[in-house]
Write a protein that holds these residues in place. Structure first.
Motif, short mmCIF file in Angstrom:
data_model
loop_
_atom_site.label_atom_id
_atom_site.label_comp_id
_atom_site.label_asym_id
_atom_site.label_seq_id
_atom_site.Cartn_x
_atom_site.Cartn_y
_atom_site.Cartn_z
N ARG A 6 0.83 -1.20 0.00
CA ARG A 6 0.00 0.00 0.00
C ARG A 6 0.87 1.25 0.00
N LYS A 7 1.92 1.24 0.82
CA LYS A 7 2.85 2.37 0.83
C LYS A 7 3.57 2.50 -0.52
N VAL A 8 3.92 1.38 -1.10
CA VAL A 8 4.59 1.42 -2.40
C VAL A 8 3.66 2.04 -3.45
N GLY A 9 2.38 1.68 -3.40
CA GLY A 9 1.42 2.29 -4.32
C GLY A 9 1.31 3.80 -4.12
N TYR A 10 1.31 4.24 -2.86
CA TYR A 10 1.32 5.67 -2.60
C TYR A 10 2.57 6.32 -3.19
N PHE A 11 3.72 5.67 -2.98
CA PHE A 11 4.98 6.20 -3.51
C PHE A 11 4.91 6.38 -5.02
N ALA A 61 18.21 9.06 -6.18
CA ALA A 61 18.65 7.86 -6.90
C ALA A 61 17.90 6.63 -6.37
N ALA A 62 17.71 6.58 -5.04
CA ALA A 62 16.97 5.45 -4.46
C ALA A 62 15.52 5.48 -4.91
N GLY A 63 14.94 6.67 -5.02
CA GLY A 63 13.56 6.79 -5.48
C GLY A 63 13.40 6.35 -6.92
N ARG A 64 14.36 6.72 -7.76
CA ARG A 64 14.29 6.28 -9.17
C ARG A 64 14.38 4.77 -9.27
N GLN A 65 15.24 4.17 -8.43
CA GLN A 65 15.36 2.71 -8.45
C GLN A 65 14.07 2.05 -8.00
N LEU A 66 13.47 2.58 -6.93
CA LEU A 66 12.21 2.00 -6.44
C LEU A 66 11.12 2.15 -7.49
N LEU A 67 11.06 3.28 -8.17
CA LEU A 67 10.04 3.46 -9.20
C LEU A 67 10.21 2.45 -10.33
N ASP A 68 11.47 2.18 -10.71
CA ASP A 68 11.73 1.17 -11.74
C ASP A 68 11.18 -0.19 -11.33
N ASP A 69 11.34 -0.53 -10.05
CA ASP A 69 10.93 -1.85 -9.57
C ASP A 69 9.47 -1.90 -9.13
N ALA A 70 8.93 -0.76 -8.70
CA ALA A 70 7.63 -0.78 -8.02
C ALA A 70 6.49 -1.16 -8.94
N ARG A 71 6.53 -0.67 -10.18
CA ARG A 71 5.41 -0.98 -11.08
C ARG A 71 5.30 -2.48 -11.33
N THR A 72 6.46 -3.13 -11.54
CA THR A 72 6.45 -4.58 -11.73
C THR A 72 6.00 -5.29 -10.46
N ARG A 146 8.45 -8.61 -31.15
CA ARG A 146 9.22 -7.41 -30.86
C ARG A 146 8.56 -6.21 -31.54
N PRO A 147 8.74 -5.01 -30.94
CA PRO A 147 9.54 -4.70 -29.75
C PRO A 147 8.85 -5.15 -28.47
N ILE A 148 9.65 -5.58 -27.49
CA ILE A 148 9.14 -6.11 -26.23
C ILE A 148 9.83 -5.40 -25.08
N ARG A 149 9.06 -4.94 -24.12
CA ARG A 149 9.63 -4.44 -22.87
C ARG A 149 9.87 -5.66 -21.98
N GLU A 150 11.12 -6.05 -21.84
CA GLU A 150 11.46 -7.36 -21.28
C GLU A 150 11.44 -7.40 -19.75
N GLN A 151 11.43 -6.25 -19.08
CA GLN A 151 11.51 -6.24 -17.63
C GLN A 151 10.37 -7.04 -17.01
N GLY A 152 10.73 -7.98 -16.15
CA GLY A 152 9.74 -8.79 -15.46
C GLY A 152 9.24 -9.99 -16.22
N LEU A 153 9.78 -10.23 -17.41
CA LEU A 153 9.30 -11.32 -18.26
C LEU A 153 10.39 -12.36 -18.51
N THR A 154 9.95 -13.59 -18.71
CA THR A 154 10.79 -14.64 -19.27
C THR A 154 10.38 -14.82 -20.72
N LEU A 155 11.35 -14.84 -21.64
CA LEU A 155 11.07 -14.95 -23.06
C LEU A 155 11.65 -16.23 -23.62
#
Length: 271
Positions: A6-11, A61-72, A146-155
């Motif tokens: 829930r906090k991650v969603g707020y972030f 920098a930590a916030g950008r990293q969390l945003l990259d990971d949070a959506r997945t 392709r094109p494929i956004r590969e983050q979070g996927l096994t191909l």
């Protein structure tokens, strides 16, 4: 450490808007409450996520990293809920996505024969939602291009196919046996992604037909699309030197599902 989703969603909401007041309005909570939740998340992570100053809010920098990971992370949690609810409502089910032109009938039949207790469904996906529908659990796995956004996927690579030019039937090159890419220099090409503000993105094969037939532009499509979709005002011409289209089977990288593994084996055997 337990990460509170829930906090991650707020972030994510604050990170996308870079404004605590507007984020609070979107989340329908008071701004002080939102600020406390973000501070609590920063304490949980032992990292500052935002820089707050007189100029506004920016990500660290930590916030950008969390945003990259949070959506997945959030999409994976939503997908888990969706699958659990689906399992609670009835028999086991596997939903297989596919792009236009990809024939999944044989694989679905072979899988169904080997797993008669599993309900197998097919759903078409488009270029702009193929990854999201996998990550949010709408489909369990999908045949993607392709094109494929590969983050979070096994191909899993399955096969390649030649591409052909989709042209209006009265185009100057419509009668050719084949074309080179150089023959198409100077042509207007359809725009798919990152459209101009006044444009609507072209999503489906039917929309491509309308645009090409109207003379808006031309495009390249896989050979299988040419074989399965025809119209009298559209013609296809092979382009041998165009980069081949590659089809993959994709699923969420974190899933360890015997049904997905079994279907992948069937799909790979059938190419």
């Amino acid at each position: 450490m337990d990460l509170d989703l829930r906090k991650v969603g707020y972030f994510v909401t604050v990170a996308e808007l870079l404004h605590f007041g507007r984020a609070a309005e979107r989340l329908h909570i008071a701004q002080p409450v939102l600020s406390r939740q973000i501070r609590a998340l920063e304490k949980d992570l032992d990292a500052e996520l935002f820089v707050r100053d007189g100029h506004g809010v920016t990500l660290t920098a930590a916030g950008r990293q969390l945003l990259d990971d949070a959506r997945t992370l959030l999409a994976s949690a939503d997908a888990t809920r969706r699958r659990v609810h689906r399992a609670a409502r009835g028999p086991r089910r596997l939903v297989v996505g596919f792009r236009a032109g990809v024939v999944v009938t044989h694989a679905l039949r072979a899988f169904g024969a080997a797993h008669p207790d599993v309900e197998v469904k097919a759903r078409r996906v488009e270029w702009d939602d193929q990854e999201q529908l996998i990550l949010d659990g709408t489909v369990d796995l999908a045949y993607v291009r392709r094109p494929i956004r590969e983050q979070g996927l096994t191909l899993l690579p399955l096969f390649t196919e030649e591409r052909v030019a989709m042209l209006p039937a009265d185009h100057r090159l419509a009668g050719k046996q084949e074309l080179a890419l150089a023959d198409l220099d100077g042509e207007t090409w359809l725009r798919y992604s990152d459209p101009r503000p006044e444009d609507l993105p072209i999503r489906t094969i039917e929309e491509k037909f309308e645009c090409v037939a109207a003379g808006t532009g031309i495009t390249l499509v896989p050979q299988s699309v040419a074989e399965q979709y025809s119209r009298p005002d559209i013609t296809y011409v092979p382009v041998p030197d165009a980069q081949p289209d590659q089809v993959f089977l994709a699923w969420e990288a974190g899933r360890r599902s015997p049904l997905i593994a079994a279907f992948a084996e069937v799909a790979q055997a059938r190419g």
